[in-house]
Design a protein around this motif. Structure first.
Motif, mmCIF file in Angstrom:
data_model
loop_
_atom_site.group_PDB
_atom_site.id
_atom_site.type_symbol
_atom_site.label_atom_id
_atom_site.label_comp_id
_atom_site.label_asym_id
_atom_site.label_seq_id
_atom_site.Cartn_x
_atom_site.Cartn_y
_atom_site.Cartn_z
ATOM 1 N N ASP A 277 75.815 39.262 81.569
ATOM 2 C CA ASP A 277 76.677 38.101 81.727
ATOM 3 C C ASP A 277 77.439 37.792 80.446
ATOM 4 O O ASP A 277 77.986 36.717 80.305
ATOM 5 C CB ASP A 277 75.842 36.879 82.114
ATOM 6 N N LEU B 222 77.241 18.382 86.080
ATOM 7 C CA LEU B 222 78.130 19.360 85.432
ATOM 8 C C LEU B 222 78.322 19.034 83.955
ATOM 9 O O LEU B 222 78.232 19.910 83.099
ATOM 10 C CB LEU B 222 79.485 19.370 86.149
ATOM 11 N N THR C 161 84.285 38.244 89.878
ATOM 12 C CA THR C 161 83.419 38.199 88.709
ATOM 13 C C THR C 161 83.987 37.227 87.679
ATOM 14 O O THR C 161 85.180 37.254 87.403
ATOM 15 C CB THR C 161 83.342 39.612 88.096
ATOM 16 N N GLY C 162 83.126 36.394 87.163
ATOM 17 C CA GLY C 162 83.573 35.465 86.130
ATOM 18 C C GLY C 162 84.102 34.154 86.673
ATOM 19 O O GLY C 162 84.443 33.248 85.912
ATOM 20 N N ALA C 163 84.154 34.016 88.005
ATOM 21 C CA ALA C 163 84.723 32.801 88.588
ATOM 22 C C ALA C 163 83.786 31.608 88.426
ATOM 23 O O ALA C 163 84.216 30.462 88.483
ATOM 24 C CB ALA C 163 85.019 33.020 90.065
ATOM 25 N N GLY C 164 82.494 31.895 88.240
ATOM 26 C CA GLY C 164 81.540 30.795 88.081
ATOM 27 C C GLY C 164 80.700 30.557 89.321
ATOM 28 O O GLY C 164 80.501 29.433 89.744
ATOM 29 N N LYS C 165 80.143 31.641 89.882
ATOM 30 C CA LYS C 165 79.332 31.491 91.081
ATOM 31 C C LYS C 165 77.995 30.810 90.770
ATOM 32 O O LYS C 165 77.487 30.061 91.590
ATOM 33 C CB LYS C 165 79.100 32.861 91.723
ATOM 34 N N SER C 166 77.444 31.076 89.587
ATOM 35 C CA SER C 166 76.109 30.536 89.287
ATOM 36 C C SER C 166 76.073 29.019 89.423
ATOM 37 O O SER C 166 75.133 28.459 89.988
ATOM 38 C CB SER C 166 75.672 30.918 87.870
ATOM 39 N N GLN D 235 84.254 25.836 93.467
ATOM 40 C CA GLN D 235 82.885 25.420 93.145
ATOM 41 C C GLN D 235 82.480 24.154 93.901
ATOM 42 O O GLN D 235 81.407 24.093 94.498
ATOM 43 C CB GLN D 235 82.748 25.190 91.629
ATOM 44 N N SER E 201 85.282 19.714 84.342
ATOM 45 C CA SER E 201 85.819 19.843 85.699
ATOM 46 C C SER E 201 85.295 21.113 86.364
ATOM 47 O O SER E 201 84.935 22.082 85.692
ATOM 48 C CB SER E 201 87.341 19.876 85.660
ATOM 49 N N TYR F 60 80.672 20.857 80.996
ATOM 50 C CA TYR F 60 82.045 21.065 81.468
ATOM 51 C C TYR F 60 82.558 19.789 82.117
ATOM 52 O O TYR F 60 81.790 19.047 82.730
ATOM 53 C CB TYR F 60 82.098 22.210 82.484
#
Ligand code: ADP
Ligand code: MG
Length: 623
Positions: free
Chosen positions: A299, A14, A46-51, A27, A22, A20
């Motif tokens: 994105d 990470l 959307t935008g939560a950081g699924k990738s 995640q 944390s 990042y």
């Protein structure tokens, strides 16, 4: 630069690659599940950081990770971002010519890539299958997994091939599915149609704290929009319109008013759509006026606002589209401009749906009824006086507090008004009609109660009811508002049909008997000055930032670097990262690495230029 040495922990991956320090909520749980060999379903807004939930494991697993993704633009964006982070990735889709495809397939076979994005249509292509035979696939990721479901809002038949593809592989890889659509039907379809095995399912909190929700009722939407944009200064955002015609009109109006706006809808030629999208992504234009055809592949993380010029067809679509604002975690505004006409447009669009496709008339009718119900929920969002955030979260099945303090309803001062008597009048009218086996919609009933002299009232005999004119002292709008409220709270019913007639519910009688008190929240008449104060507060993306002058300098530097490297600016660094630089003022490379969003690759690529720029600013301004 192929993947991480295996010793790196998820935490190290990470920070080293993505910069990042944390994980965001959910995640880690999903990453751990994948690393332990499980199939997973991640349902996050959307935008939560699924990738990152699949990119981090991809870098830690032995073989290759294959990501099925529905859109070319989405793949291009993700691969671009991964390359910037120092991860070797590629995509296989129809944007490659024969030579490029050959090279990518060859390099993939030779193990050059850790993550391979692929369009679902490729999954039964012989060349691609040959590649899959030659490599070792550890993980298959299905991004935007709701596309597999008819109940989702972007059904893609080729997603149905995924399960078959996975089953055909010599060794079954793990499968991870991600989506922002949380309805029960979609979740069940994802698990079943992708043939997931004992999947670890995580539905994360749907709240996005940095988003400010706002609904504005306005007859003159253009004026309301201009009013809003006036306060948005240099920020980027999307204005969604329901139709192509509206898109054209609004875009032209904005351009005439001097805004750098462009447009996107399915009626434009491919070439123009691409140019306009690039103009927006690369920030040559800062406002995109578009139909819902725009966005799933985008994105762009630094959007400060998403305005809906018309009410969308359901809460899922609304939250997905509005959720494109503030993906970088910075404050952003989601504004819905509402007029009652939007409901009619919505119904009209639903009436056209599912035609010409492989649906028999019974299925078609069922799907349309489902859509009407969803539209109703959306309408309530637009007309409620309750907390807007609370409404959305409740819709997604979350418990919430009564008031979030950060939406236009929480900011508006409402007063409680006892409407028991008004409710009884409305219900008596509906009951009298019901006795005659007749029923009418909201407008006619409101007008009859008001005592309208219009021909449409007399011709239906609505002027001969004993309730005719018993609300003549109340404004028509107020009567309509009261009726909407009574429907929302189930005091009366509204049919889900082409003619949404009003009817009685089990509660109606209770109200007539006078055993209950019905209280409705209505906006307080506040002084104009006070209104303006609240108005400005609403329009501003909240939160002031440190050192605006330095920030602007870093934005310019980022734009220049982005142009040099041919990637969108937000892929170089997000706004959040630039803000963190303004806060931390790193002057050494060591300190630069501590900035949120700076990993090894970006440190090497951009560390020197940015620390120099920050250094010279500090020398000029501070000690
Ligand atoms: P989603 O697919 O869920 O809509 P993305 O995966 O595109 O969201 O992530 C949205 C943004 O959040 C991206 O800019 C990403 O870099 C950022 N992000 C993801 N995880 C983290 C994290 N742990 N810390 C900070 N930013 C993150
Ligand atoms: Mg995503």
């Amino acid at each position: 630069m192929t993947g991480a040495p295996k010793e790196l922990s998820k935490q190290e991956v990470l920070s080293t690659y993505f910069g990042y320090d944390s994980f965001r909520p959910g995640q880690e749980e999903l990453i751990d599940a994948v690393l332990s060999g499980r199939d997973v379903v991640g349902i996050m807004p959307t935008g939560a950081g699924k990738s990152l939930c699949y990119q981090v494991p991809a870098l830690m697993l032995e073989g290759i990770t294959l990501v099925v993704s529905p859109l070319i633009a989405l793949m291009k964006d993700q691969v671009g971002a991964l390359k910037q982070a120092g991860v070797s990735a590629c995509f296989i889709n129809s944007s490659l010519n024969q030579r490029q495809l050959y090279e990518v397939l060859r390099d993939a076979k030779e193990g050059h890539y850790k993550i391979v994005y692929v369009a679902p249509e490729r999954l039964n292509n012989p060349e691609f299958l040959e590649l899959c035979e030659a490599i070792s696939i550890s993980l298959v990721v299905v991004d935007e997994a709701h596309c597999v479901s008819q109940w989702g809002h972007d059904f893609r038949p080729s997603y149905r091939e995924i399960a078959h593809f996975v089953a055909s592989l010599t060794k079954r890889p793990m499968v991870s599915a991600f989506t922002a659509t949380a309805t029960a039907e979609v979740k069940a379809d994802v698990i079943q149609l992708l043939a997931l095995m004992d999947a670890h399912v995580l539905v994360s909190g749907f709240n996005r704290e940095n988003l400010y929700f706002s609904v504005k009722h306005s007859k003159d939407k253009t004026a309301a929009l201009l009013d809003f944009l006036h306060d948005q200064r240099d920020s980027c955002g999307i204005v969604y319109c329901a139709t192509r015609a509206d898109t054209e009109e609004v875009c032209q109006e904005l351009q005439e008013q001097g805004y750098h706006a462009t447009r996107y809808h399915a009626g434009l030629k491919d070439a123009e759509r691409h140019t306009n999208q690039d103009d927006f992504v690369y920030e040559r234009k800062r406002i995109m006026v578009a139909t819902n055809a725009f966005g799933m592949g985008i994105d762009k993380s630094n959007l400060s606002f998403v305005v809906h010029y018309n009410m969308p067809k359901n809460i899922e679509s609304y939250y997905q589209e509005a959720g494109r604002a503030g993906r970088d975690g910075q404050p952003a505004v989601c504004l819905l401009l509402y007029a009652p006409k939007d409901v009619e447009t919505g119904k009209f669009l639903i009436s056209l749906g599912y035609a010409g496709k492989a649906y028999d008339s019974q299925t078609r009718q069922m799907l349309q009824e489902n859509d009407l119900e969803l539209l109703k929920q959306m309408t309530w969002y637009a007309t409620t006086s309750d907390c807007l955030r609370g409404y959305i979260l409740k819709y997604f099945g979350e418990k919430t507090s009564v008031s979030c303090g950060s939406c236009s309803n929480c900011d508006t001062q409402f007063e409680s008004v006892d409407i028991t008597v008004e409710a009884q009048k409305v219900i008596s009218c509906i009951m009298r009609l019901a006795r005659q086996h007749r029923a009418f919609g909201k407008v006619l009933i409101a007008k009859s109660l008001k005592g309208s002299k219009e021909q449409m009232i007399a011709s239906r005999g609505l002027d001969r009811l004993s309730t005719y004119g018993i609300m003549s002292d109340t404004s028509l709008k107020r009567i309509m508002d009261i009726i909407s409220y009574l429907v929302e709270k189930d005091w009366i019913s509204q049919a889900n049909t082409e003619y949404p007639t009003l009817g009685l519910t089990t509660q109606s009688v209770e109200a007539l008997k006078g055993n209950v008190q019905i209280v409705m929240q209505l906006p307080k008449e506040i002084e104009k000055e006070e209104k303006q104060r609240l108005g400005t507060r609403k329009a501003q993306p909240a939160g002031s930032h440190e050192r605006p002058e330095l920030y602007q300098r870093l934005v310019d530097l980022r734009r220049q670097l982005a142009e040099d490297t041919q990637v969108p600016a937000y892929i170089v660094f997000s706004n959040a990262t630039l803000h963190d630089m303004c806060h931390k003022l790193p002057r050494s490379l060591e300190d630069f690495l501590l900035v949120n969003g700076v990993g090894q690759a970006k440190l090497e690529a951009y560390g020197t230029v940015f620390t120099e720029a920050i250094g010279s600013y500090c020398d000029a301004h501070e000690t």
